[in-house]
Each structure stands twice: as C-alpha cells, then as structure tokens.
Design a protein around this motif. Structure first.
Motif, PDB file in Angstrom:
ATOM      1  N   ILE A   1       0.948  -1.180  -0.036  1.00 29.69           N
ATOM      2  CA  ILE A   1       0.026  -0.016  -0.202  1.00 29.69           C
ATOM      3  C   ILE A   1       0.933   1.319  -0.084  1.00 29.69           C
ATOM      4  N   GLN A   2       1.935   1.253   0.732  1.00 35.02           N
ATOM      5  CA  GLN A   2       2.802   2.333   0.734  1.00 35.02           C
ATOM      6  C   GLN A   2       3.475   2.633  -0.655  1.00 35.02           C
ATOM      7  N   GLY A   3       3.786   1.554  -1.393  1.00 33.62           N
ATOM      8  CA  GLY A   3       4.368   1.708  -2.775  1.00 33.62           C
ATOM      9  C   GLY A   3       3.256   2.202  -3.582  1.00 33.62           C
ATOM     10  N   CYS A   4       2.126   1.807  -3.492  1.00 34.02           N
ATOM     11  CA  CYS A   4       1.220   2.501  -4.222  1.00 34.02           C
ATOM     12  C   CYS A   4       1.077   3.942  -4.127  1.00 34.02           C
ATOM     13  N   HIS A   5       1.485   4.633  -2.937  1.00 37.36           N
ATOM     14  CA  HIS A   5       1.221   6.121  -2.815  1.00 37.36           C
ATOM     15  C   HIS A   5       2.751   6.671  -2.724  1.00 37.36           C
ATOM     16  N   ALA A   6       3.932   5.996  -3.215  1.00 37.17           N
ATOM     17  CA  ALA A   6       4.986   6.605  -3.483  1.00 37.17           C
ATOM     18  C   ALA A   6       5.621   7.031  -1.997  1.00 37.17           C
ATOM     19  N   LEU A   7       5.099   6.079  -0.875  1.00 35.32           N
ATOM     20  CA  LEU A   7       5.622   6.367   0.511  1.00 35.32           C
ATOM     21  C   LEU A   7       6.908   5.490   0.539  1.00 35.32           C
ATOM     22  N   ALA A   8       7.779   5.737   1.489  1.00 34.71           N
ATOM     23  CA  ALA A   8       8.821   5.027   2.032  1.00 34.71           C
ATOM     24  C   ALA A   8       8.318   3.626   2.258  1.00 34.71           C
ATOM     25  N   ARG A   9       8.651   2.536   1.486  1.00 34.18           N
ATOM     26  CA  ARG A   9       7.886   0.899   2.007  1.00 34.18           C
ATOM     27  C   ARG A   9       8.947   0.511   3.028  1.00 34.18           C
ATOM     28  N   ASN A  10       8.455   1.071   4.419  1.00 32.09           N
ATOM     29  CA  ASN A  10       9.207   0.719   5.603  1.00 32.09           C
ATOM     30  C   ASN A  10       8.307  -0.144   6.434  1.00 32.09           C
ATOM     31  N   GLY A  11       7.236  -0.292   6.019  1.00 31.68           N
ATOM     32  CA  GLY A  11       6.122  -1.229   6.760  1.00 31.68           C
ATOM     33  C   GLY A  11       5.610  -0.634   8.188  1.00 31.68           C
ATOM     34  N   ILE A  12       5.859   0.523   8.361  1.00 35.52           N
ATOM     35  CA  ILE A  12       5.596   1.122   9.590  1.00 35.52           C
ATOM     36  C   ILE A  12       4.286   1.944   9.334  1.00 35.52           C
ATOM     37  N   VAL A  13       3.171   1.867  10.054  1.00 41.07           N
ATOM     38  CA  VAL A  13       2.102   2.685   9.934  1.00 41.07           C
ATOM     39  C   VAL A  13       2.188   3.725  10.584  1.00 41.07           C
ATOM     40  N   ASP A  14       2.627   4.834  10.061  1.00 41.58           N
ATOM     41  CA  ASP A  14       2.630   6.078  10.577  1.00 41.58           C
ATOM     42  C   ASP A  14       1.493   7.161  10.007  1.00 41.58           C
ATOM     43  N   PRO A  15       1.673   8.502  10.458  1.00 38.23           N
ATOM     44  CA  PRO A  15       0.593   9.215  10.170  1.00 38.23           C
ATOM     45  C   PRO A  15       0.305   9.251   8.510  1.00 38.23           C
ATOM     46  N   ARG A  16       1.418   9.135   7.503  1.00 38.65           N
ATOM     47  CA  ARG A  16       1.021   9.245   6.385  1.00 38.65           C
ATOM     48  C   ARG A  16       0.248   7.914   5.628  1.00 38.65           C
ATOM     49  N   THR A  17       0.822   6.814   6.253  1.00 36.76           N
ATOM     50  CA  THR A  17       0.235   5.321   6.103  1.00 36.76           C
ATOM     51  C   THR A  17      -1.386   5.468   6.525  1.00 36.76           C
ATOM     52  N   TRP A  18      -1.420   6.082   7.657  1.00 43.30           N
ATOM     53  CA  TRP A  18      -2.853   6.003   8.148  1.00 43.30           C
ATOM     54  C   TRP A  18      -3.651   6.761   7.362  1.00 43.30           C
TER      55      TRP A  18
END
Length: 119
Positions: A86-103
């Motif tokens: 999901i993070q990769g789908c949004h060009a977020l760092a693929r770190n696996g941490i559910v942070d504010p941006r991932t939420w």
C-alpha cells in the motif's frame, strides 16, 4: 403542540430502533472498520498487537489483494507485506511502519494500484 412533537419524535425513535436503521456517523471508517475511532492512529510496526492493528488490517483489506488479511490484531509478516504494498502504491517509503501518512492512505483506499500484490 409541544406534546404532539415530542410524541411524534418518540414514535420515530422507536420505529428507527425497531427497524435497526441508524444514521451514518460523521467520520466513520470505510468498509465498516470500527475497531478504533478514526482519530486513533498510533504508530504500528511488525510485532505490534491490538485494536489499532485490527483497524489497519481491516482498512487494508478494502484495498484488495488476495488473500485478504485475517483481522486478528497481530502485525505479522502478511500485514507487513500488505502495508509495504500500500505504501508503494502511494510513493511512500516502503518501511512497513503505519505512521501518520500511511494511516491517511489507509483511510482513503484507491482501487487502481499498478504494483503487483505481494500475495
């Protein structure tokens, strides 16, 4: 006049309760995910457990991908892979941490991710 209004409102409330009709709540999570309120967004990572993990798992299942995650409240390897996808789908760092941006992304699912699902 007041008595009629109160009586009518009471009858309407009973009918709504009897029929099981409820109004949608403001800020309700998509897909019926209600393990935590939308305002509860703690940082989660591999090994985390609890209701917030269930919320993240439920929200991530709206994104698609087969098989869907078990909503068990345990942030294991499958949840980690799904969060990274999901993070990769949004060009977020693929770190696996559910942070504010991932939420934020979890609460706004889009069905058009072009990355292959890691399943």
């Amino acid at each position: 006049m007041k008595r009629r209004i109160v009586s009518a409102l009471g009858a309407a409330a009973l009918a709504v309760g009897f029929l099981g009709v409820t109004a949608p709540s403001a800020g309700a999570a998509p897909g019926g995910c209600a393990y935590t309120p939308p305002s509860s967004r703690p940082s989660l990572q591999h090994g985390s457990t609890g209701a917030a993990v269930k919320q993240a798992q439920c929200l991530s299942n709206i994104w698609g991908g087969v098989p869907k995650l078990a909503v068990d409240g345990v942030f294991g390897s499958r949840t980690l892979a799904k969060v990274k996808w999901i993070q990769g789908c949004h060009a977020l760092a693929r770190n696996g941490i559910v942070d504010p941006r991932t939420w934020t992304v979890l609460y706004d699912p889009v069905p058009d991710c072009y990355d292959p699902y890691p399943g």
